[in-house]
Design a protein around this motif. Structure first.
Motif, mmCIF file in Angstrom:
data_model
loop_
_atom_site.group_PDB
_atom_site.id
_atom_site.type_symbol
_atom_site.label_atom_id
_atom_site.label_comp_id
_atom_site.label_asym_id
_atom_site.label_seq_id
_atom_site.Cartn_x
_atom_site.Cartn_y
_atom_site.Cartn_z
ATOM 1 N N GLU A 153 0.789 -1.226 0.000
ATOM 2 C CA GLU A 153 0.000 0.000 0.000
ATOM 3 C C GLU A 153 0.827 1.286 0.000
ATOM 4 O OE1 GLU A 153 -2.373 -0.292 3.492
ATOM 5 O OE2 GLU A 153 -3.566 -1.979 2.756
ATOM 6 N N ALA A 154 2.001 1.256 0.613
ATOM 7 C CA ALA A 154 2.722 2.495 0.892
ATOM 8 C C ALA A 154 3.586 2.949 -0.272
ATOM 9 C CB ALA A 154 3.591 2.332 2.137
ATOM 10 N N ASP A 155 3.679 4.263 -0.421
ATOM 11 C CA ASP A 155 4.678 4.890 -1.276
ATOM 12 C C ASP A 155 5.875 5.142 -0.369
ATOM 13 O OD1 ASP A 155 6.325 6.613 -2.657
ATOM 14 O OD2 ASP A 155 4.696 7.834 -3.454
ATOM 15 N N PHE A 156 6.971 4.452 -0.615
ATOM 16 C CA PHE A 156 8.095 4.530 0.319
ATOM 17 C C PHE A 156 8.788 5.887 0.306
ATOM 18 C CE2 PHE A 156 7.474 0.060 0.908
ATOM 19 C CZ PHE A 156 7.969 -0.184 2.185
ATOM 20 N N THR A 157 8.468 6.730 -0.660
ATOM 21 C CA THR A 157 8.998 8.096 -0.592
ATOM 22 C C THR A 157 8.367 8.857 0.565
ATOM 23 O OG1 THR A 157 7.337 8.937 -2.149
ATOM 24 C CG2 THR A 157 9.429 8.194 -3.073
ATOM 25 N N HIS A 158 7.251 8.344 1.066
ATOM 26 C CA HIS A 158 6.559 9.010 2.173
ATOM 27 C C HIS A 158 6.728 8.256 3.500
ATOM 28 C CE1 HIS A 158 3.824 10.531 -1.279
ATOM 29 N NE2 HIS A 158 4.887 11.305 -1.136
ATOM 30 N N VAL A 159 7.612 7.270 3.501
ATOM 31 C CA VAL A 159 7.961 6.587 4.751
ATOM 32 C C VAL A 159 9.218 7.261 5.277
ATOM 33 C CG1 VAL A 159 8.725 4.427 5.792
ATOM 34 C CG2 VAL A 159 6.892 4.402 4.102
ATOM 35 N N LYS A 160 9.100 7.869 6.450
ATOM 36 C CA LYS A 160 10.179 8.712 6.955
ATOM 37 C C LYS A 160 10.559 8.339 8.386
ATOM 38 C CE LYS A 160 8.477 12.658 4.256
ATOM 39 N NZ LYS A 160 7.967 14.049 4.346
ATOM 40 N N ARG A 161 11.752 8.748 8.736
ATOM 41 C CA ARG A 161 12.193 8.658 10.125
ATOM 42 C C ARG A 161 12.108 10.061 10.718
ATOM 43 N NH1 ARG A 161 15.929 4.887 12.573
ATOM 44 N NH2 ARG A 161 16.577 4.231 10.503
ATOM 45 N N CYS A 162 11.643 10.156 11.948
ATOM 46 C CA CYS A 162 11.507 11.452 12.616
ATOM 47 C C CYS A 162 12.833 12.203 12.590
ATOM 48 C CB CYS A 162 11.040 11.229 14.051
ATOM 49 S SG CYS A 162 10.903 12.747 15.023
ATOM 50 N N GLY A 166 18.107 12.287 17.906
ATOM 51 C CA GLY A 166 18.148 11.015 18.604
ATOM 52 C C GLY A 166 16.892 10.168 18.479
ATOM 53 N N CYS A 167 15.864 10.670 17.810
ATOM 54 C CA CYS A 167 14.616 9.918 17.685
ATOM 55 C C CYS A 167 14.770 8.850 16.600
ATOM 56 C CB CYS A 167 13.446 10.840 17.349
ATOM 57 S SG CYS A 167 11.830 10.010 17.387
ATOM 58 N N THR A 168 14.220 7.688 16.863
ATOM 59 C CA THR A 168 14.341 6.568 15.924
ATOM 60 C C THR A 168 12.999 6.176 15.307
ATOM 61 O OG1 THR A 168 14.034 4.986 17.734
ATOM 62 C CG2 THR A 168 16.304 5.620 17.208
ATOM 63 N N LEU A 169 11.943 6.924 15.584
ATOM 64 C CA LEU A 169 10.605 6.507 15.176
ATOM 65 C C LEU A 169 10.347 6.744 13.689
ATOM 66 C CD1 LEU A 169 8.483 7.768 18.208
ATOM 67 C CD2 LEU A 169 9.535 5.528 17.853
ATOM 68 N N PHE A 170 9.666 5.762 13.068
ATOM 69 C CA PHE A 170 9.257 5.841 11.672
ATOM 70 C C PHE A 170 7.787 6.246 11.595
ATOM 71 C CE2 PHE A 170 12.893 3.019 11.167
ATOM 72 C CZ PHE A 170 13.397 3.368 9.922
#
Length: 201
Positions: A153-162, A166-170
């Motif tokens: 489903e996802a467009d990986f150009t819009h999958v980001k890391r904060c 030091g934040c590791t959240l996607f």
């Protein structure tokens, strides 16, 4: 006195990314939400991937050792999938021969699904897919299914890391202009604003 572990973060706009975010260091101290088999069960229910009803059989203490082994496998898979997502966010396209595709298909083939009629929230009945969870080994296929859904489903150009320090959240950037930068404006976004203000001052 032992610090109370905060609730898990569900900021990814994707169960698969929330799975990656089940370990994080929000205040420079790493927190693991999948440390034990019981933790995994709690997280799966909180994430919405499974219901209390679906996992009720595993709450029995006799499954404890098997659940802890499954939790170890789930954590190992989480790091494999993290590497995959990190690579795809730079490549922007998933190749059909990527080893992760074969791995997800193999994991999902171990899971069992069934259709059941359930009372509708409005009236009548809905036909719902239910995951048949009978052993601890049935948990990873459900997580793999969520990861497969992200890929489909996802467009990986819009999958980001904060972008927070030091934040590791996607997260999936579903904002209108795809300019989301932070896992949360209340946490990392606010810290960045305070830091920028101090720098200007």
């Amino acid at each position: 006195m032992t610090a109370v572990r905060p609730d898990p973060f569900f900021v990814g706009d994707s169960p698969a990314l929330d799975f990656l975010n089940s370990i994080a260091a929000p205040r420079s101290v790493e927190i693991e939400w999948l440390g034990t088999g019981a933790d995994v069960l709690d997280w799966l229910v909180q994430s919405g991937l499974l219901t209390d009803e679906e996992i009720s059989v595993l709450r029995d203490h006799r499954h404890g050792a098997a659940l802890d082994r499954a939790a170890k496998d789930i954590r190992a898979f989480r790091e494999e999938f993290r590497s995959f997502v990190g690579g795809m966010s730079m490549a922007n396209q998933v190749q059909d021969d990527h080893p992760m595709i074969e791995k997800l298909n193999r994991l999902m083939s171990r899971g069992a699904l069934t259709l059941q009629l359930a009372q509708s929230e409005t009236e009548g009945f809905d036909c719902q897919l239910k995951h048949r969870i009978q052993t601890a080994d049935d948990l990873l296929p459900r997580i793999a299914a969520a990861c497969a859904e992200l890929i489909s489903e996802a467009d990986f150009t819009h999958v980001k890391r904060c972008e927070g320090s030091g934040c590791t959240l996607f997260f999936r950037d579903l904002s209108k202009n795809h300019r989301r930068r932070w896992c949360s404006m209340e946490v990392c976004g606010n810290r960045a604003k305070v830091a920028a203000h101090r720098k200007r001052s």
